[in-house]
Each structure stands twice: as C-alpha cells, then as structure tokens.
Design a protein around this motif. Structure first.
Motif, PDB file in Angstrom:
ATOM      1  N   TYR A  34       0.838  -0.969   0.212  1.00 29.41           N
ATOM      2  CA  TYR A  34      -0.032  -0.036  -0.050  1.00 29.41           C
ATOM      3  C   TYR A  34       0.878   1.391   0.195  1.00 29.41           C
ATOM      4  CZ  TYR A  34      -2.916  -3.485   2.460  1.00 29.41           C
ATOM      5  OH  TYR A  34      -3.648  -4.705   2.719  1.00 29.41           O
ATOM      6  N   TYR A  42       0.189   5.445   1.449  1.00 22.72           N
ATOM      7  CA  TYR A  42      -0.769   6.105   2.307  1.00 22.72           C
ATOM      8  C   TYR A  42      -0.060   7.546   2.178  1.00 22.72           C
ATOM      9  CZ  TYR A  42      -3.491   2.415   4.265  1.00 22.72           C
ATOM     10  OH  TYR A  42      -4.016   1.182   4.570  1.00 22.72           O
ATOM     11  N   ILE A  44      -5.598   6.348   2.183  1.00 19.50           N
ATOM     12  CA  ILE A  44      -5.049   5.441   1.247  1.00 19.50           C
ATOM     13  C   ILE A  44      -5.056   6.061   0.038  1.00 19.50           C
ATOM     14  CG2 ILE A  44      -7.164   4.205   1.050  1.00 19.50           C
ATOM     15  CD1 ILE A  44      -5.450   1.492   0.968  1.00 19.50           C
ATOM     16  N   SER A  98      -3.683   0.214  -3.102  1.00 18.98           N
ATOM     17  CA  SER A  98      -3.322  -1.037  -2.801  1.00 18.98           C
ATOM     18  C   SER A  98      -2.719  -1.824  -3.917  1.00 18.98           C
ATOM     19  CB  SER A  98      -4.234  -1.689  -1.749  1.00 18.98           C
ATOM     20  OG  SER A  98      -5.706  -2.009  -2.600  1.00 18.98           O
ATOM     21  N   ASN A 104      -1.429  -5.934  -5.170  1.00 20.49           N
ATOM     22  CA  ASN A 104      -0.974  -7.273  -4.915  1.00 20.49           C
ATOM     23  C   ASN A 104      -0.634  -7.873  -6.518  1.00 20.49           C
ATOM     24  OD1 ASN A 104      -3.324  -8.325  -6.261  1.00 20.49           O
ATOM     25  ND2 ASN A 104      -4.236  -9.002  -4.172  1.00 20.49           N
ATOM     26  N   GLU A 117      -3.690  -7.416  -8.650  1.00 20.39           N
ATOM     27  CA  GLU A 117      -4.740  -6.378  -8.857  1.00 20.39           C
ATOM     28  C   GLU A 117      -3.973  -4.935  -8.407  1.00 20.39           C
ATOM     29  OE1 GLU A 117      -8.070  -7.171  -6.682  1.00 20.39           O
ATOM     30  OE2 GLU A 117      -9.147  -5.914  -7.794  1.00 20.39           O
ATOM     31  N   ILE A 159      -5.523  -1.407  -7.201  1.00 17.76           N
ATOM     32  CA  ILE A 159      -6.682  -0.681  -6.714  1.00 17.76           C
ATOM     33  C   ILE A 159      -6.239   0.836  -6.426  1.00 17.76           C
ATOM     34  CG2 ILE A 159      -8.570  -0.218  -5.319  1.00 17.76           C
ATOM     35  CD1 ILE A 159      -8.763  -3.443  -4.913  1.00 17.76           C
ATOM     36  N   PHE A 175       3.582   6.951   3.397  1.00 21.01           N
ATOM     37  CA  PHE A 175       3.869   5.786   4.037  1.00 21.01           C
ATOM     38  C   PHE A 175       3.800   4.462   3.101  1.00 21.01           C
ATOM     39  CE2 PHE A 175       4.863   6.944   8.619  1.00 21.01           C
ATOM     40  CZ  PHE A 175       4.021   7.947   8.890  1.00 21.01           C
ATOM     41  N   GLY A 180      -5.280  -8.543   2.034  1.00 21.29           N
ATOM     42  CA  GLY A 180      -5.906  -7.200   2.317  1.00 21.29           C
ATOM     43  C   GLY A 180      -6.532  -7.192   3.779  1.00 21.29           C
ATOM     44  N   PHE A 181      -6.529  -8.449   4.296  1.00 16.36           N
ATOM     45  CA  PHE A 181      -7.282  -8.518   5.536  1.00 16.36           C
ATOM     46  C   PHE A 181      -6.343  -8.558   6.979  1.00 16.36           C
ATOM     47  CE2 PHE A 181     -10.431  -9.845   8.595  1.00 16.36           C
ATOM     48  CZ  PHE A 181      -9.561 -10.958   9.304  1.00 16.36           C
ATOM     49  N   THR A 182      -5.058  -9.128   6.530  1.00 11.85           N
ATOM     50  CA  THR A 182      -4.240  -9.257   7.793  1.00 11.85           C
ATOM     51  C   THR A 182      -3.629  -8.173   7.918  1.00 11.85           C
ATOM     52  OG1 THR A 182      -2.608 -10.102   6.152  1.00 11.85           O
ATOM     53  CG2 THR A 182      -3.995 -11.692   7.130  1.00 11.85           C
ATOM     54  N   GLU A 183      -3.019  -8.384   9.396  1.00 13.02           N
ATOM     55  CA  GLU A 183      -1.915  -7.330   9.772  1.00 13.02           C
ATOM     56  C   GLU A 183      -1.183  -6.490   8.858  1.00 13.02           C
ATOM     57  OE1 GLU A 183       0.278  -8.710  13.081  1.00 13.02           O
ATOM     58  OE2 GLU A 183       1.542  -6.763  13.194  1.00 13.02           O
ATOM     59  N   ALA A 184      -1.050  -5.379   8.619  1.00  8.59           N
ATOM     60  CA  ALA A 184      -0.411  -4.484   7.928  1.00  8.59           C
ATOM     61  C   ALA A 184       0.985  -4.156   8.658  1.00  8.59           C
ATOM     62  CB  ALA A 184      -1.022  -3.464   7.121  1.00  8.59           C
ATOM     63  N   PHE A 196       4.110  -1.217   8.686  1.00  5.31           N
ATOM     64  CA  PHE A 196       4.250   0.062   7.704  1.00  5.31           C
ATOM     65  C   PHE A 196       5.584   0.621   7.911  1.00  5.31           C
ATOM     66  CE2 PHE A 196       0.285   2.454   7.231  1.00  5.31           C
ATOM     67  CZ  PHE A 196      -0.813   1.512   7.566  1.00  5.31           C
ATOM     68  N   TYR A 249      -5.190   0.008  15.102  1.00  2.03           N
ATOM     69  CA  TYR A 249      -3.802   0.448  15.011  1.00  2.03           C
ATOM     70  C   TYR A 249      -3.419   1.441  15.894  1.00  2.03           C
ATOM     71  CZ  TYR A 249      -3.377  -2.385  10.894  1.00  2.03           C
ATOM     72  OH  TYR A 249      -3.100  -3.460   9.977  1.00  2.03           O
ATOM     73  N   PHE A 262      -0.148  -2.159  14.153  1.00  5.98           N
ATOM     74  CA  PHE A 262      -1.164  -3.186  14.476  1.00  5.98           C
ATOM     75  C   PHE A 262      -1.276  -3.651  16.003  1.00  5.98           C
ATOM     76  CE2 PHE A 262      -4.362  -6.478  13.632  1.00  5.98           C
ATOM     77  CZ  PHE A 262      -3.942  -7.424  14.827  1.00  5.98           C
ATOM     78  N   GLY A 307     -11.220  -9.433  -0.293  1.00  6.38           N
ATOM     79  CA  GLY A 307     -11.002  -8.438  -1.052  1.00  6.38           C
ATOM     80  C   GLY A 307      -9.797  -7.557  -0.518  1.00  6.38           C
ATOM     81  N   ASN A 349      -8.545  -2.834   1.797  1.00  8.93           N
ATOM     82  CA  ASN A 349      -9.455  -2.313   2.935  1.00  8.93           C
ATOM     83  C   ASN A 349      -8.944  -1.648   4.263  1.00  8.93           C
ATOM     84  OD1 ASN A 349     -11.353  -4.644   3.178  1.00  8.93           O
ATOM     85  ND2 ASN A 349      -9.763  -6.229   3.010  1.00  8.93           N
TER      86      ASN A 349
END
Lengths: 112, 111
Positions: free
Chosen positions: A33, A35, A45, A48, A50, A53, A55, A90, A97-101, A103, B36, B46, B95, B98
């Motif tokens: 990502y 930011y 944001i 994003s 991967n 894709e 976005i 950042f 896209g769901f799990t801990e990000a 930075f 966060y 996180f 998706g 997010n």
C-alpha cells in the motif's frame, strides 16, 4: 532487518519536479500500500496492490503512479510536484488485504 | 466498508485503564474490527483484531458486543509511552483495499 523500508526518509524538491519514493518489504507479503498523511494527520490510502490487482483511490491525481518491479517492491512516482503534495508518505505491506499491515517509517516530502 | 466514529481525543493519568470506543453501525457479516496505534513520526502499528465478544493480547483487550455495532479498545494501566493516536478500522475478510483509516483518537497520558 527492517520489515518495510522506505527511501528517502526526507525529500525536499521544487514545484514541477518529478520524484520517486522507494519501498521494499522483506516479509514475503503479497499486498502493498501507499498512504499519504497530511498536516492534519489524516491518513489516506492512495493505492493497494498485489500481484494480481492494482486498486487506485479515485481521488488520487494521475500524477501519482505506483510501480512494482517485483513482489517485494512498490515504488511511488510523482510527476509535476505541487505544493499540496507536501506530506508524509507511508508504504505498508500485508499478507492479504485482511491481515495485519506493517508500515514503513515514512517519507517526509516537502515541495517548495 | 462501514464508516467508523471515534472520539477525537482523550486524556488519562498514568496507571489508569483507558477505554476507547468506536462506532461502526453498518458493519457487515464479513467484517472484522482492527485497531492500530500511531506514535508521532512513525507509521501505524497493528494492535489487535477481533470479530465478536472479547479478544486479549499482551498489549490490549478488544470488547465487541453481540450486535457488533461498536467496539471498545481497552488499554490496562497506561504509561506515558502509550500517548499516541489510536485508529479503529473495519476490514473485510475478502477483497483488497481494506485499510481505511479514520480520524483516530489522540490519547494523551498525563503524569
């Protein structure tokens, strides 16, 4: 080893210039990502990405473009810099896209 | 994704328990609540994620009622180093794109 690293940490440049910020992650993540955090500290944001894709946040000017040479890198190119582009940028990565990000430490861009 | 609403700022004395509440009225079945923390001049970090009831880790606890329209981040016995901005996010199980951050809650811990 830094998980998500950005270079440079500080960038001062003149209006109209083109610049790039580099981002690398060594976590094996699939999603990255970008930011923008402005002077009011709002964290917005921009992209994003991967391996399947990209976005793009529709409010991001097309002067901003992400470039990914491989899964571990997502660089941010900015053309024709404007005063309003001054902010902290950042980079982040996550497994999905769901799990801990995670930075990076941020790049403070100042356009003069 | 559901919009989140949090208090803009909170103050607390050292050693107290701090509870920060987040409202997310339009949360969907596939959505999780994630928090966060951001210190000045650093990227967000996180803290915790949950779906319902209670989740606890070494840093915080997250309480989510049955209707899931709100959640509360609980920080036990805060210290000066807990002064930061805390963001509540709703993230979808599937998706991409997010991680939408709202305005966050600026917590100031007072000696």
């Amino acid at each position: 080893d830094t998980a998500v690293s950005q270079t440079p940490k500080y960038l001062v440049t003149q209006m109209g210039n083109d610049k790039s910020i580099k981002c690398e992650q060594n976590l094996g993540h699939d999603t990255m990502y970008w930011y923008k955090q402005d002077s009011k500290k709002f964290l917005k944001i921009m992209f994003s990405y991967n391996n399947k894709e990209l976005i793009i946040n529709e409010t991001v000017p097309n002067r901003f473009s992400p470039k990914s040479p491989d899964k571990a890198h997502l660089n941010l190119h900015i053309n024709s810099l404007e005063l309003g582009d001054s902010a902290v940028y950042f980079c982040a990565s996550s497994l999905t896209g769901f799990t801990e990000a995670f930075f990076g430490q941020g790049t403070r861009l100042t356009v003069v | 994704l559901a919009k989140t609403t949090q208090p803009i700022s909170m103050d607390s004395y050292e050693g107290q328990e701090v509870n920060i509440t987040c409202s997310h009225n339009n949360i969907a079945t596939n959505d999780y609540i994630t928090w966060y923390q951001q210190f000045p001049s650093q990227g967000p970090r996180f803290i915790i994620q949950g779906y319902k009831t209670k989740v606890t880790n070494e840093v915080a606890s997250l309480f989510i009622p049955a209707d899931r329209k709100s959640s509360t981040l609980s920080l036990p016995r805060v210290s000066l180093s807990d002064t930061a901005v805390y963001y509540c996010l709703v993230v979808r199980l599937t998706g991409a794109n997010n991680l939408f951050f709202g305005t966050g809650t600026r917590l100031t811990v007072i000696p």
